[in-house]
Design a protein around this motif. Structure first.
Motif, PDB file in Angstrom:
ATOM      1  N   ARG A  91       0.864  -1.184   0.000  1.00 41.77           N
ATOM      2  CA  ARG A  91       0.000   0.000   0.000  1.00 41.77           C
ATOM      3  C   ARG A  91       0.903   1.238   0.000  1.00 41.77           C
ATOM      4  O   ARG A  91       1.979   1.237   0.590  1.00 41.77           O
ATOM      5  CB  ARG A  91      -0.888   0.080   1.249  1.00 41.77           C
ATOM      6  N   ILE A  92       0.429   2.287  -0.651  1.00 43.97           N
ATOM      7  CA  ILE A  92       1.136   3.570  -0.622  1.00 43.97           C
ATOM      8  C   ILE A  92       0.102   4.671  -0.486  1.00 43.97           C
ATOM      9  O   ILE A  92      -0.983   4.601  -1.063  1.00 43.97           O
ATOM     10  CB  ILE A  92       2.026   3.775  -1.869  1.00 43.97           C
ATOM     11  N   HIS A  93       0.453   5.652   0.313  1.00 44.50           N
ATOM     12  CA  HIS A  93      -0.431   6.802   0.509  1.00 44.50           C
ATOM     13  C   HIS A  93       0.438   8.009   0.824  1.00 44.50           C
ATOM     14  O   HIS A  93       1.465   7.885   1.491  1.00 44.50           O
ATOM     15  CB  HIS A  93      -1.389   6.543   1.682  1.00 44.50           C
ATOM     16  N   TRP A  94       0.037   9.162   0.324  1.00 44.29           N
ATOM     17  CA  TRP A  94       0.779  10.377   0.619  1.00 44.29           C
ATOM     18  C   TRP A  94      -0.165  11.546   0.817  1.00 44.29           C
ATOM     19  O   TRP A  94      -1.303  11.542   0.362  1.00 44.29           O
ATOM     20  CB  TRP A  94       1.805  10.694  -0.467  1.00 44.29           C
ATOM     21  N   VAL A  95       0.348  12.520   1.537  1.00 43.09           N
ATOM     22  CA  VAL A  95      -0.354  13.789   1.747  1.00 43.09           C
ATOM     23  C   VAL A  95       0.627  14.885   1.366  1.00 43.09           C
ATOM     24  O   VAL A  95       1.752  14.927   1.869  1.00 43.09           O
ATOM     25  CB  VAL A  95      -0.809  13.953   3.215  1.00 43.09           C
ATOM     26  N   SER A  96       0.187  15.747   0.461  1.00 42.11           N
ATOM     27  CA  SER A  96       1.075  16.782  -0.065  1.00 42.11           C
ATOM     28  C   SER A  96       0.785  18.141   0.536  1.00 42.11           C
ATOM     29  O   SER A  96      -0.324  18.430   0.978  1.00 42.11           O
ATOM     30  CB  SER A  96       0.925  16.865  -1.587  1.00 42.11           C
ATOM     31  N   GLU A  97       1.820  18.958   0.496  1.00 39.54           N
ATOM     32  CA  GLU A  97       1.692  20.353   0.906  1.00 39.54           C
ATOM     33  C   GLU A  97       1.135  21.160  -0.265  1.00 39.54           C
ATOM     34  O   GLU A  97       0.928  20.631  -1.359  1.00 39.54           O
ATOM     35  CB  GLU A  97       3.065  20.883   1.330  1.00 39.54           C
ATOM     36  N   LYS A  98       0.937  22.427  -0.052  1.00 34.65           N
ATOM     37  CA  LYS A  98       0.400  23.315  -1.082  1.00 34.65           C
ATOM     38  C   LYS A  98       1.347  23.379  -2.278  1.00 34.65           C
ATOM     39  O   LYS A  98       2.556  23.489  -2.116  1.00 34.65           O
ATOM     40  CB  LYS A  98       0.217  24.711  -0.477  1.00 34.65           C
ATOM     41  N   PRO A  99       0.804  23.326  -3.512  1.00 31.52           N
ATOM     42  CA  PRO A  99       1.654  23.411  -4.704  1.00 31.52           C
ATOM     43  C   PRO A  99       2.401  24.746  -4.784  1.00 31.52           C
ATOM     44  O   PRO A  99       1.902  25.776  -4.348  1.00 31.52           O
ATOM     45  CB  PRO A  99       0.661  23.315  -5.871  1.00 31.52           C
ATOM     46  N   VAL A 100       3.594  24.680  -5.360  1.00 27.31           N
ATOM     47  CA  VAL A 100       4.399  25.870  -5.637  1.00 27.31           C
ATOM     48  C   VAL A 100       4.550  25.939  -7.155  1.00 27.31           C
ATOM     49  O   VAL A 100       5.000  24.977  -7.773  1.00 27.31           O
ATOM     50  CB  VAL A 100       5.784  25.786  -4.959  1.00 27.31           C
ATOM     51  N   PHE A 101       4.159  27.079  -7.746  1.00 30.09           N
ATOM     52  CA  PHE A 101       4.090  27.209  -9.197  1.00 30.09           C
ATOM     53  C   PHE A 101       5.237  28.018  -9.779  1.00 30.09           C
ATOM     54  O   PHE A 101       5.760  28.922  -9.134  1.00 30.09           O
ATOM     55  CB  PHE A 101       2.774  27.889  -9.602  1.00 30.09           C
ATOM     56  N   SER A 102       5.550  27.705 -11.033  1.00 29.60           N
ATOM     57  CA  SER A 102       6.461  28.548 -11.800  1.00 29.60           C
ATOM     58  C   SER A 102       5.723  29.854 -12.095  1.00 29.60           C
ATOM     59  O   SER A 102       4.494  29.899 -12.039  1.00 29.60           O
ATOM     60  CB  SER A 102       6.862  27.848 -13.104  1.00 29.60           C
ATOM     61  N   PRO A 103       6.451  30.938 -12.398  1.00 25.58           N
ATOM     62  CA  PRO A 103       5.785  32.226 -12.644  1.00 25.58           C
ATOM     63  C   PRO A 103       4.723  32.180 -13.751  1.00 25.58           C
ATOM     64  O   PRO A 103       3.720  32.873 -13.664  1.00 25.58           O
ATOM     65  CB  PRO A 103       6.936  33.155 -13.031  1.00 25.58           C
ATOM     66  N   ASP A 104       4.930  31.346 -14.768  1.00 22.46           N
ATOM     67  CA  ASP A 104       3.946  31.286 -15.861  1.00 22.46           C
ATOM     68  C   ASP A 104       2.808  30.308 -15.583  1.00 22.46           C
ATOM     69  O   ASP A 104       1.871  30.195 -16.369  1.00 22.46           O
ATOM     70  CB  ASP A 104       4.623  30.945 -17.188  1.00 22.46           C
ATOM     71  N   GLY A 105       2.873  29.566 -14.475  1.00 19.79           N
ATOM     72  CA  GLY A 105       1.804  28.651 -14.106  1.00 19.79           C
ATOM     73  C   GLY A 105       1.770  27.362 -14.896  1.00 19.79           C
ATOM     74  O   GLY A 105       0.811  26.601 -14.802  1.00 19.79           O
ATOM     75  N   LYS A 106       2.836  27.056 -15.628  1.00 18.04           N
ATOM     76  CA  LYS A 106       2.844  25.840 -16.448  1.00 18.04           C
ATOM     77  C   LYS A 106       3.518  24.659 -15.754  1.00 18.04           C
ATOM     78  O   LYS A 106       3.388  23.528 -16.191  1.00 18.04           O
ATOM     79  CB  LYS A 106       3.533  26.112 -17.785  1.00 18.04           C
ATOM     80  N   MET A 107       4.249  24.938 -14.682  1.00 18.89           N
ATOM     81  CA  MET A 107       4.934  23.901 -13.921  1.00 18.89           C
ATOM     82  C   MET A 107       4.664  24.149 -12.439  1.00 18.89           C
ATOM     83  O   MET A 107       4.385  25.275 -12.030  1.00 18.89           O
ATOM     84  CB  MET A 107       6.442  23.936 -14.166  1.00 18.89           C
ATOM     85  N   ALA A 108       4.777  23.080 -11.665  1.00 16.81           N
ATOM     86  CA  ALA A 108       4.597  23.203 -10.214  1.00 16.81           C
ATOM     87  C   ALA A 108       5.316  22.036  -9.545  1.00 16.81           C
ATOM     88  O   ALA A 108       5.623  21.034 -10.182  1.00 16.81           O
ATOM     89  CB  ALA A 108       3.119  23.183  -9.853  1.00 16.81           C
ATOM     90  N   TYR A 109       5.563  22.198  -8.243  1.00 20.81           N
ATOM     91  CA  TYR A 109       6.053  21.058  -7.488  1.00 20.81           C
ATOM     92  C   TYR A 109       5.279  20.951  -6.193  1.00 20.81           C
ATOM     93  O   TYR A 109       4.711  21.926  -5.699  1.00 20.81           O
ATOM     94  CB  TYR A 109       7.570  21.123  -7.235  1.00 20.81           C
ATOM     95  N   LEU A 110       5.231  19.729  -5.667  1.00 20.72           N
ATOM     96  CA  LEU A 110       4.589  19.461  -4.385  1.00 20.72           C
ATOM     97  C   LEU A 110       5.539  18.638  -3.530  1.00 20.72           C
ATOM     98  O   LEU A 110       6.160  17.690  -4.026  1.00 20.72           O
ATOM     99  CB  LEU A 110       3.296  18.658  -4.568  1.00 20.72           C
TER     100      LEU A 110
END
Length: 160
Positions: A91-110
């Motif tokens: 089993r795998i489960h995760w909880v992510s923090e708020k996304p952080v976006f690139s200035p143009d909004g085309k990329m993000a990381y969590l």
């Protein structure tokens, strides 16, 4: 007036409108991506539908897991997910923090806290905790897909 004299100005105006940066609604995209990530975690925890799980990765995604060589591309990721789901009790489960976006909004990381359950050395199910970072890209169809998925194990208490 010659109507052909209007064409260059019209084309310039259309190009300017088409070439102008699109507006990026950070709050809406944050909510959209956070929900997509949470849905992916739920589908992965259920572990029943390989194609639904794999659909969250892009075709050119890279998966980096502790102790394994890089897993590149959707076909290799599908094989990895299939093998993982065949492990009894996995089993795998995760909880992510708020996304952080690139200035143009085309990329993000969590950043995420991950819990994985699988048989340990003695065969009994053991849960391990770790951290991960996923890099997401908003594709041409406006869907967010994971392009890089990196996990690591949490340090043991003895490593202090």
């Amino acid at each position: 007036m010659n109507p052909f004299k209007l064409i260059p100005g019209t084309l310039l105006a259309l190009c300017a409108a088409g070439c102008a940066p699109t507006s990026f609604d950070a709050a809406a995209e944050s909510s959209k991506l956070a929900q997509r990530d949470a849905d992916w975690s739920s589908v992965s925890f259920e572990g029943k539908d390989i194609e639904r799980i794999v659909a969250y990765w892009s075709d050119d995604a890279h998966l980096l897991q502790p102790g394994l060589p890089p897993i590149d591309g959707k076909a290799a990721i599908r094989a990895f997910v299939t093998a993982s789901l065949k492990i009894p009790g996995f089993r795998i489960h995760w909880v992510s923090e708020k996304p952080v976006f690139s200035p143009d909004g085309k990329m993000a990381y969590l950043l995420s806290n991950v819990e994985t359950t699988a048989p340990g050395a003695n065969g009994a199910l053991e849960s391990t905790r770790g951290r991960s970072v996923t890099v997401w890209r908003r594709d041409a169809d406006d869907a967010w897909r994971c392009v890089v998925d990196i996990s690591n194990d949490a340090p043991s208490a003895a490593a202090g």
